[in-house]
Design a protein around this motif. Structure first.
Motif, PDB file in Angstrom:
ATOM      1  N   ALA A  64       0.813  -1.219   0.000  1.00 40.47           N
ATOM      2  CA  ALA A  64       0.000   0.000   0.000  1.00 40.47           C
ATOM      3  C   ALA A  64       0.845   1.266   0.000  1.00 40.47           C
ATOM      4  N   LYS A  65       1.954   1.260   0.746  1.00 36.01           N
ATOM      5  CA  LYS A  65       2.936   2.356   0.751  1.00 36.01           C
ATOM      6  C   LYS A  65       2.317   3.706   1.103  1.00 36.01           C
ATOM      7  N   GLY A  66       1.337   3.705   1.996  1.00 34.39           N
ATOM      8  CA  GLY A  66       0.694   4.950   2.384  1.00 34.39           C
ATOM      9  C   GLY A  66       1.048   5.377   3.795  1.00 34.39           C
ATOM     10  N   GLU A  67       0.761   6.632   4.100  1.00 40.46           N
ATOM     11  CA  GLU A  67       0.912   7.188   5.438  1.00 40.46           C
ATOM     12  C   GLU A  67      -0.456   7.654   5.916  1.00 40.46           C
ATOM     13  N   PRO A  68      -0.660   7.737   7.233  1.00 38.15           N
ATOM     14  CA  PRO A  68      -1.959   8.225   7.729  1.00 38.15           C
ATOM     15  C   PRO A  68      -2.267   9.616   7.181  1.00 38.15           C
ATOM     16  N   HIS A  69      -3.476   9.788   6.658  1.00 35.67           N
ATOM     17  CA  HIS A  69      -3.878  11.101   6.131  1.00 35.67           C
ATOM     18  C   HIS A  69      -5.389  11.265   6.263  1.00 35.67           C
ATOM     19  N   PRO A  70      -5.917  11.171   7.495  1.00 33.71           N
ATOM     20  CA  PRO A  70      -7.363  11.330   7.676  1.00 33.71           C
ATOM     21  C   PRO A  70      -7.810  12.726   7.275  1.00 33.71           C
ATOM     22  N   PRO A  71      -9.012  12.869   6.751  1.00 26.40           N
ATOM     23  CA  PRO A  71      -9.517  14.199   6.404  1.00 26.40           C
ATOM     24  C   PRO A  71      -9.572  15.096   7.636  1.00 26.40           C
ATOM     25  N   ALA A  72      -9.319  16.373   7.442  1.00 21.07           N
ATOM     26  CA  ALA A  72      -9.376  17.313   8.558  1.00 21.07           C
ATOM     27  C   ALA A  72     -10.772  17.361   9.165  1.00 21.07           C
ATOM     28  N   ALA A  73     -11.760  17.186   8.334  1.00 19.03           N
ATOM     29  CA  ALA A  73     -13.149  17.136   8.797  1.00 19.03           C
ATOM     30  C   ALA A  73     -13.920  16.192   7.886  1.00 19.03           C
ATOM     31  N   HIS A  74     -14.929  15.536   8.448  1.00 16.64           N
ATOM     32  CA  HIS A  74     -15.726  14.622   7.632  1.00 16.64           C
ATOM     33  C   HIS A  74     -17.120  14.512   8.215  1.00 16.64           C
ATOM     34  N   GLY A  75     -18.056  14.155   7.387  1.00 17.17           N
ATOM     35  CA  GLY A  75     -19.424  13.926   7.817  1.00 17.17           C
ATOM     36  C   GLY A  75     -19.612  12.485   8.254  1.00 17.17           C
ATOM     37  N   PRO A  76     -20.854  12.045   8.325  1.00 14.34           N
ATOM     38  CA  PRO A  76     -21.130  10.656   8.707  1.00 14.34           C
ATOM     39  C   PRO A  76     -20.496   9.681   7.709  1.00 14.34           C
ATOM     40  N   VAL A  77     -20.052   8.534   8.215  1.00 15.63           N
ATOM     41  CA  VAL A  77     -19.472   7.493   7.362  1.00 15.63           C
ATOM     42  C   VAL A  77     -20.326   6.241   7.473  1.00 15.63           C
ATOM     43  N   ASP A  78     -20.299   5.439   6.431  1.00 14.91           N
ATOM     44  CA  ASP A  78     -21.018   4.164   6.431  1.00 14.91           C
ATOM     45  C   ASP A  78     -20.206   3.166   7.253  1.00 14.91           C
ATOM     46  N   ARG A  79     -20.798   2.631   8.302  1.00 15.29           N
ATOM     47  CA  ARG A  79     -20.079   1.697   9.162  1.00 15.29           C
ATOM     48  C   ARG A  79     -20.463   0.245   8.869  1.00 15.29           C
ATOM     49  N   SER A  80     -20.920  -0.021   7.665  1.00 21.50           N
ATOM     50  CA  SER A  80     -21.205  -1.403   7.263  1.00 21.50           C
ATOM     51  C   SER A  80     -20.438  -1.772   5.995  1.00 21.50           C
ATOM     52  N   CYS A  81     -20.761  -1.115   4.883  1.00 25.25           N
ATOM     53  CA  CYS A  81     -20.105  -1.429   3.612  1.00 25.25           C
ATOM     54  C   CYS A  81     -20.104  -0.196   2.728  1.00 25.25           C
ATOM     55  N   HIS A  82     -18.927   0.158   2.233  1.00 22.27           N
ATOM     56  CA  HIS A  82     -18.798   1.262   1.282  1.00 22.27           C
ATOM     57  C   HIS A  82     -18.262   0.700  -0.029  1.00 22.27           C
ATOM     58  N   ASP A 123     -14.080   6.187  12.824  1.00 19.91           N
ATOM     59  CA  ASP A 123     -14.741   6.914  11.745  1.00 19.91           C
ATOM     60  C   ASP A 123     -13.716   7.654  10.891  1.00 19.91           C
ATOM     61  N   ALA A 124     -12.669   8.169  11.519  1.00 16.46           N
ATOM     62  CA  ALA A 124     -11.655   8.919  10.777  1.00 16.46           C
ATOM     63  C   ALA A 124     -10.969   8.034   9.743  1.00 16.46           C
ATOM     64  N   HIS A 125     -10.708   6.782  10.113  1.00 12.12           N
ATOM     65  CA  HIS A 125     -10.067   5.884   9.147  1.00 12.12           C
ATOM     66  C   HIS A 125     -11.018   5.547   8.010  1.00 12.12           C
ATOM     67  N   LEU A 126     -12.276   5.317   8.324  1.00 13.62           N
ATOM     68  CA  LEU A 126     -13.252   5.043   7.269  1.00 13.62           C
ATOM     69  C   LEU A 126     -13.400   6.248   6.345  1.00 13.62           C
ATOM     70  N   ALA A 127     -13.355   7.450   6.914  1.00 14.94           N
ATOM     71  CA  ALA A 127     -13.419   8.658   6.087  1.00 14.94           C
ATOM     72  C   ALA A 127     -12.192   8.763   5.190  1.00 14.94           C
ATOM     73  N   GLU A 128     -11.040   8.358   5.703  1.00 13.96           N
ATOM     74  CA  GLU A 128      -9.818   8.366   4.888  1.00 13.96           C
ATOM     75  C   GLU A 128      -9.950   7.411   3.707  1.00 13.96           C
ATOM     76  N   LEU A 129     -10.436   6.202   3.968  1.00 17.02           N
ATOM     77  CA  LEU A 129     -10.619   5.231   2.885  1.00 17.02           C
ATOM     78  C   LEU A 129     -11.622   5.744   1.858  1.00 17.02           C
ATOM     79  N   THR A 130     -12.712   6.313   2.334  1.00 17.25           N
ATOM     80  CA  THR A 130     -13.724   6.844   1.423  1.00 17.25           C
ATOM     81  C   THR A 130     -13.149   7.939   0.541  1.00 17.25           C
ATOM     82  N   ALA A 131     -12.406   8.863   1.146  1.00 16.14           N
ATOM     83  CA  ALA A 131     -11.805   9.962   0.383  1.00 16.14           C
ATOM     84  C   ALA A 131     -10.794   9.450  -0.638  1.00 16.14           C
ATOM     85  N   ASP A 132     -10.160   8.320  -0.336  1.00 13.84           N
ATOM     86  CA  ASP A 132      -9.169   7.742  -1.243  1.00 13.84           C
ATOM     87  C   ASP A 132      -9.801   6.905  -2.350  1.00 13.84           C
TER      88      ASP A 132
END
Length: 235
Positions: A64-82, A123-132
Protein backbone atom coordinates in the motif's frame (compact mmCIF):
# COMPACT_ATOMS: atom_id res chain seq x y z
CA UNK A 1 -21.60 -21.28 5.00
CA UNK A 2 -22.56 -23.01 1.76
CA UNK A 3 -20.08 -22.44 -1.06
CA UNK A 4 -22.88 -21.03 -3.24
CA UNK A 5 -23.26 -18.11 -0.82
CA UNK A 6 -19.62 -17.03 -1.05
CA UNK A 7 -16.78 -16.98 -3.57
CA UNK A 8 -14.78 -20.11 -4.27
CA UNK A 9 -11.61 -19.69 -2.19
CA UNK A 10 -8.27 -21.07 -3.40
CA UNK A 11 -5.30 -20.74 -1.06
CA UNK A 12 -2.35 -20.20 -3.41
CA UNK A 13 1.16 -20.08 -1.92
CA UNK A 14 4.85 -20.61 -2.63
CA UNK A 15 6.87 -22.64 -0.14
CA UNK A 16 10.31 -24.07 0.41
CA UNK A 17 10.49 -27.79 1.17
CA UNK A 18 10.59 -26.91 4.86
CA UNK A 19 7.42 -24.86 4.56
CA UNK A 20 8.82 -21.32 4.58
CA UNK A 21 7.44 -18.39 2.60
CA UNK A 22 10.27 -15.97 1.81
CA UNK A 23 12.25 -16.85 -1.35
CA UNK A 24 14.96 -14.34 -0.46
CA UNK A 25 16.06 -16.80 2.24
CA UNK A 26 15.95 -19.95 0.11
CA UNK A 27 18.92 -22.01 -1.02
CA UNK A 28 19.53 -21.84 -4.78
CA UNK A 29 17.71 -24.01 -7.28
CA UNK A 30 19.54 -27.12 -8.55
CA UNK A 31 20.73 -25.35 -11.71
CA UNK A 32 21.64 -22.15 -9.89
CA UNK A 33 19.27 -20.15 -12.10
CA UNK A 34 16.22 -19.38 -9.97
CA UNK A 35 16.41 -17.64 -6.61
CA UNK A 36 13.04 -15.88 -6.67
CA UNK A 37 10.03 -18.06 -7.49
CA UNK A 38 7.60 -15.21 -8.02
CA UNK A 39 7.48 -15.62 -11.82
CA UNK A 40 6.26 -19.23 -11.61
CA UNK A 41 3.87 -18.32 -8.82
CA UNK A 42 2.38 -15.34 -10.68
CA UNK A 43 2.01 -17.34 -13.91
CA UNK A 44 -0.09 -19.90 -12.02
CA UNK A 45 -1.98 -17.09 -10.25
CA UNK A 46 -3.18 -15.87 -13.63
CA UNK A 47 -4.40 -19.32 -14.73
CA UNK A 48 -7.07 -19.42 -12.00
CA UNK A 49 -8.99 -16.54 -13.57
CA UNK A 50 -9.86 -15.20 -10.12
CA UNK A 51 -11.84 -12.01 -9.55
CA UNK A 52 -9.89 -11.12 -6.41
CA UNK A 53 -6.92 -11.92 -4.21
CA UNK A 54 -6.63 -11.49 -0.46
CA UNK A 55 -3.70 -10.94 1.90
CA UNK A 56 -3.24 -10.04 5.54
CA UNK A 57 -2.47 -6.66 7.06
CA UNK A 58 1.33 -6.93 7.09
CA UNK A 59 1.56 -8.05 3.47
CA UNK A 60 -0.88 -5.38 2.28
CA UNK A 61 0.97 -2.64 4.18
CA UNK A 62 4.10 -3.49 2.19
CA UNK A 63 2.15 -2.97 -1.03
CA UNK A 64 0.00 0.00 0.00
CA UNK A 65 2.94 2.36 0.75
CA UNK A 66 0.69 4.95 2.38
CA UNK A 67 0.91 7.19 5.44
CA UNK A 68 -1.96 8.23 7.73
CA UNK A 69 -3.88 11.10 6.13
CA UNK A 70 -7.36 11.33 7.68
CA UNK A 71 -9.52 14.20 6.40
CA UNK A 72 -9.38 17.31 8.56
CA UNK A 73 -13.15 17.14 8.80
CA UNK A 74 -15.73 14.62 7.63
CA UNK A 75 -19.42 13.93 7.82
CA UNK A 76 -21.13 10.66 8.71
CA UNK A 77 -19.47 7.49 7.36
CA UNK A 78 -21.02 4.16 6.43
CA UNK A 79 -20.08 1.70 9.16
CA UNK A 80 -21.21 -1.40 7.26
CA UNK A 81 -20.10 -1.43 3.61
CA UNK A 82 -18.80 1.26 1.28
CA UNK A 83 -18.63 0.35 -2.41
CA UNK A 84 -16.36 2.78 -4.23
CA UNK A 85 -16.18 0.60 -7.34
CA UNK A 86 -18.40 -2.37 -8.13
CA UNK A 87 -17.28 -3.11 -11.69
CA UNK A 88 -13.51 -3.59 -11.32
CA UNK A 89 -11.81 -6.23 -13.44
CA UNK A 90 -10.14 -7.53 -10.26
CA UNK A 91 -9.99 -6.72 -6.56
CA UNK A 92 -7.16 -6.59 -4.01
CA UNK A 93 -8.68 -7.50 -0.64
CA UNK A 94 -6.97 -6.76 2.67
CA UNK A 95 -7.65 -8.04 6.18
CA UNK A 96 -7.11 -5.04 8.47
CA UNK A 97 -9.15 -5.51 11.62
CA UNK A 98 -8.19 -2.27 13.37
CA UNK A 99 -7.60 0.00 10.38
CA UNK A 100 -3.81 0.25 10.45
CA UNK A 101 -3.09 0.13 6.71
CA UNK A 102 -2.97 3.38 4.75
CA UNK A 103 -2.95 3.58 0.98
CA UNK A 104 -1.17 5.79 -1.53
CA UNK A 105 -3.85 5.03 -4.13
CA UNK A 106 -7.06 3.08 -4.57
CA UNK A 107 -5.57 0.12 -6.43
CA UNK A 108 -2.72 -2.36 -6.18
CA UNK A 109 -1.29 -3.07 -9.62
CA UNK A 110 -4.57 -1.95 -11.16
CA UNK A 111 -6.74 -4.10 -8.86
CA UNK A 112 -9.28 -2.07 -6.86
CA UNK A 113 -8.73 -2.22 -3.09
CA UNK A 114 -11.37 -3.57 -0.68
CA UNK A 115 -10.52 -3.54 3.03
CA UNK A 116 -12.13 -5.91 5.55
CA UNK A 117 -12.34 -4.31 8.99
CA UNK A 118 -13.58 -4.94 12.53
CA UNK A 119 -16.21 -2.85 14.27
CA UNK A 120 -13.71 -0.91 16.39
CA UNK A 121 -12.20 0.88 13.39
CA UNK A 122 -12.46 4.65 13.77
CA UNK A 123 -14.74 6.91 11.74
CA UNK A 124 -11.65 8.92 10.78
CA UNK A 125 -10.07 5.88 9.15
CA UNK A 126 -13.25 5.04 7.27
CA UNK A 127 -13.42 8.66 6.09
CA UNK A 128 -9.82 8.37 4.89
CA UNK A 129 -10.62 5.23 2.88
CA UNK A 130 -13.72 6.84 1.42
CA UNK A 131 -11.80 9.96 0.38
CA UNK A 132 -9.17 7.74 -1.24
CA UNK A 133 -11.80 5.96 -3.35
CA UNK A 134 -11.27 2.67 -1.52
CA UNK A 135 -14.06 0.19 -0.75
CA UNK A 136 -14.49 -1.44 2.65
CA UNK A 137 -16.60 -3.92 4.61
CA UNK A 138 -16.98 -3.56 8.39
CA UNK A 139 -17.86 -6.62 10.45
CA UNK A 140 -20.48 -6.31 13.22
CA UNK A 141 -17.96 -7.33 15.90
CA UNK A 142 -14.37 -6.38 16.74
CA UNK A 143 -13.02 -9.43 14.90
CA UNK A 144 -13.58 -9.85 11.18
CA UNK A 145 -16.43 -12.24 10.44
CA UNK A 146 -14.73 -14.07 7.58
CA UNK A 147 -17.81 -15.94 6.37
CA UNK A 148 -19.98 -12.83 6.32
CA UNK A 149 -17.21 -10.79 4.67
CA UNK A 150 -16.95 -13.36 1.88
CA UNK A 151 -20.71 -13.25 1.42
CA UNK A 152 -20.58 -9.45 1.08
CA UNK A 153 -17.71 -9.69 -1.42
CA UNK A 154 -19.87 -11.91 -3.60
CA UNK A 155 -23.12 -9.96 -3.21
CA UNK A 156 -21.81 -6.41 -3.46
CA UNK A 157 -18.73 -6.81 -5.67
CA UNK A 158 -19.63 -9.86 -7.77
CA UNK A 159 -16.54 -11.80 -6.71
CA UNK A 160 -16.91 -15.46 -7.68
CA UNK A 161 -13.34 -16.76 -7.18
CA UNK A 162 -10.88 -15.43 -4.62
CA UNK A 163 -7.21 -16.35 -4.23
CA UNK A 164 -6.17 -16.44 -0.58
CA UNK A 165 -2.46 -15.61 -0.61
CA UNK A 166 -1.42 -15.35 3.03
CA UNK A 167 0.29 -14.68 5.36
CA UNK A 168 0.18 -17.68 7.52
CA UNK A 169 -2.31 -16.32 10.07
CA UNK A 170 -4.83 -15.33 7.40
CA UNK A 171 -4.54 -18.72 5.70
CA UNK A 172 -4.98 -20.55 9.00
CA UNK A 173 -8.04 -18.55 9.98
CA UNK A 174 -9.83 -19.24 6.68
CA UNK A 175 -8.93 -22.94 6.79
CA UNK A 176 -10.07 -23.34 10.38
CA UNK A 177 -13.36 -21.65 9.52
CA UNK A 178 -14.02 -24.13 6.69
CA UNK A 179 -13.87 -21.40 4.06
CA UNK A 180 -11.14 -22.76 1.74
CA UNK A 181 -12.06 -24.98 -1.20
CA UNK A 182 -8.63 -25.69 -2.67
CA UNK A 183 -4.97 -25.51 -1.68
CA UNK A 184 -2.43 -24.69 -4.40
CA UNK A 185 1.26 -24.78 -3.45
CA UNK A 186 4.36 -24.15 -5.56
CA UNK A 187 7.09 -26.10 -3.74
CA UNK A 188 10.54 -24.78 -4.57
CA UNK A 189 13.50 -27.20 -4.53
CA UNK A 190 15.00 -25.17 -1.73
CA UNK A 191 15.38 -24.96 2.03
CA UNK A 192 15.14 -21.99 4.35
CA UNK A 193 16.26 -23.42 7.67
CA UNK A 194 15.27 -20.35 9.66
CA UNK A 195 13.51 -20.53 13.00
CA UNK A 196 12.10 -16.98 13.09
CA UNK A 197 9.74 -17.02 10.09
CA UNK A 198 6.24 -18.39 9.58
CA UNK A 199 5.21 -21.12 7.23
CA UNK A 200 2.20 -21.49 4.95
CA UNK A 201 -0.32 -21.76 7.79
CA UNK A 202 -0.46 -20.63 11.40
CA UNK A 203 -3.48 -21.14 13.64
CA UNK A 204 -3.68 -21.24 17.41
CA UNK A 205 -4.29 -24.84 18.41
CA UNK A 206 -3.49 -26.16 14.94
CA UNK A 207 -5.79 -27.53 12.26
CA UNK A 208 -5.97 -31.19 13.27
CA UNK A 209 -9.59 -32.28 13.20
CA UNK A 210 -10.63 -29.25 11.16
CA UNK A 211 -9.69 -30.07 7.54
CA UNK A 212 -8.77 -32.94 5.24
CA UNK A 213 -6.75 -32.61 2.01
CA UNK A 214 -7.14 -34.74 -1.13
CA UNK A 215 -4.49 -34.52 -3.85
CA UNK A 216 -5.93 -33.54 -7.23
CA UNK A 217 -2.86 -32.48 -9.19
CA UNK A 218 0.94 -32.69 -9.24
CA UNK A 219 2.81 -30.83 -12.00
CA UNK A 220 6.55 -30.55 -12.48
CA UNK A 221 7.67 -26.98 -13.17
CA UNK A 222 10.94 -25.52 -14.46
CA UNK A 223 14.08 -25.54 -12.33
CA UNK A 224 12.94 -28.44 -10.15
CA UNK A 225 9.81 -26.94 -8.60
CA UNK A 226 6.48 -28.75 -8.35
CA UNK A 227 2.89 -27.47 -8.25
CA UNK A 228 0.62 -29.40 -5.89
CA UNK A 229 -3.16 -28.99 -5.79
CA UNK A 230 -5.52 -30.35 -3.14
CA UNK A 231 -9.22 -30.09 -2.50
CA UNK A 232 -9.94 -29.00 1.06
CA UNK A 233 -12.73 -30.63 3.03
CA UNK A 234 -13.89 -29.11 6.32
CA UNK A 235 -14.24 -31.82 8.99
Amino acid sequence: MAAAERPTVICHMTSSIDGRLHPSRYTESPDGVVKDWSAAYEALHDTFGADAWLVGRVTMAEMAKGEPHPPAAHGPVDRSCHVAKADADAYAVALDRSGKVHFAKADIGGDHVVVLLGSEVSDAHLAELTADGISYVVSPGPDIDLAEALSVLKRRFGIETLLLEGGAGANGSFLAAGLVDELSVVVAPALDGGTDVQGIVAFDGGLKGKVRLALTGCERLDHGAVHLRYTVEAV
